[in-house]
Write a protein that holds these residues in place. Structure first.
Motif: not given
Length: 356
Positions: A238, A240, A318, A338, A341
């Motif tokens: 990911d 972020r 998550n 979402t 993420t």
């Protein structure tokens, strides 16, 4: 394509049966579903999985969400549409691509395009001084000590290019009948949006057109395409942003407060087959970057400039959310998934460096 749904987990050498007599697997033809009479050993399951025209899926495999039917209630239609768009659609398939493909898929999200372009135009005129000067170019550098933002703006460009591309990709997938090539169109639309911003930055006295910004935009859009199409990449990695609130010298501004931002890559151990069933699936290894003293406000307060890379061990939120399917499979749960993420909540990791 023939899909075989299994009603449980088959161990090596175990036979998956039903109460009826066996069917000879040789009689199966493409596009003929497997009936309840079939008997499959683990070797036969493996052999089927190696055939080009056959997929073997567990009974729990998630299918793409079904587009909700319109109702007589505008409120219900809005909620149903929101819930539908929060559900992830597989966009890993891509192939022959043409301008017609791009045009058809782009038209499916025309209102999204108009809204985003209109919104950023108003924001740019108000906050980025668009129109305040004649057109000019400006080389801003990358992450050097003598750059204006210490490289945070470049990570911001890459992040925005990535997120906008991801948004367009999923919106296209939810709007068309066939999501093939949505990852390409989404990345192109994301890059186009970022190029529009960079072009008009050329009319801003304090900015100017920056090729470094445009390259960073391309990195973000490319990462979106790769994350959507390379098998397993989205499960492992990911990109972020961490931003919580106003910093000591800035008002709240997640798009412009470079002093309060942190950008990071998170390697999720749950994405590795050997770790997905162990407690390590809840662990992430993170690498990030932030600066201090690289904005006009912090310079005015004589904050010592510093560029701060760091590594951290964090929680995979998550994965934790997935432990409660009664929450994860609801609209608020999908919204939280979402968010996690793309945004890193503070206090969910242990790092080698923090903001002062």
């Amino acid at each position: 394509m023939l899909s075989v749904a299994l009603c449980g987990v088959a161990e090596a050498g175990e036979v998956v049966t039903s109460s009826a007599a066996a069917m000879d697997l040789a009689t199966l033809q493409p596009f003929v579903p497997l009936s309840n009479e079939a008997v499959l050993t683990s070797d036969e399951i493996t052999a089927l999985g190696k055939q080009d025209r056959i997929d073997i899926l567990p009974a729990s495999a998630a299918a793409d969400p079904i587009r909700p039917a319109p109702t007589n209630s505008p409120a219900a239609n809005f909620i149903n549409a929101l819930d539908y768009n929060l559900q992830h659609i597989d966009v890993s398939q891509y192939g022959d691509y043409s301008f017609e493909t791009f045009w058809d898929q782009a038209k499916s999200v025309k209102w999204d395009i108009l809204a985003l372009y209109g919104g950023v135009t108003v924001f740019g005129i108000k906050n980025w001084d668009w129109g305040s000067s004649g057109y000019h170019f400006q080389s801003e550098g990358w992450f050097g000590t003598d750059t204006k933002y210490g490289g945070m703006d470049k990570l911001g460009h890459a992040y925005t290019g990535y997120v906008i591309s991801q948004y367009f990709t999923q919106r296209i997938a939810h709007s068309v009948d066939d999501p093939t090539n949505a990852a390409i169109t989404g990345a192109l639309l994301g890059m186009g949006f970022q190029t529009y911003i960079e072009f008009f930055d050329g009319f801003a006295g304090e900015h100017g057109f920056s090729y470094e910004d445009l390259i960073a935009d391309g990195v973000g859009a490319t990462f979106s395409f790769l994350r959507n199409t390379v098998p397993g990449l989205a499960d492992k990695l990911d990109y972020r942003l961490e931003y919580w609130g106003a910093s000591d010298y800035h008002d709240w501004g997640p798009a412009t407060d470079y002093d309060g931002q942190r950008y990071l890559l998170a390697l999720k151990l749950s994405g590795f087959d050997k770790l997905e069933d162990t407690p390590l699936r809840f662990v992430e290894l993170q690498a990030g970057y932030f600066t201090e003293g690289y904005t006009d406000q912090t310079r005015a307060h004589d904050v010592e400039p510093s560029r701060n890379p760091y590594v951290a061990i964090g929680l995979n939120l998550n994965e934790l959310l997935g432990e409660a399917p009664e929450v994860a499979d609801t609209m608020p749960g999908r919204a939280a998934s979402t968010l996690f993420t793309y945004w890193q909540p503070p206090y969910t990791y242990v790092a080698t460096d923090y903001h002062n």
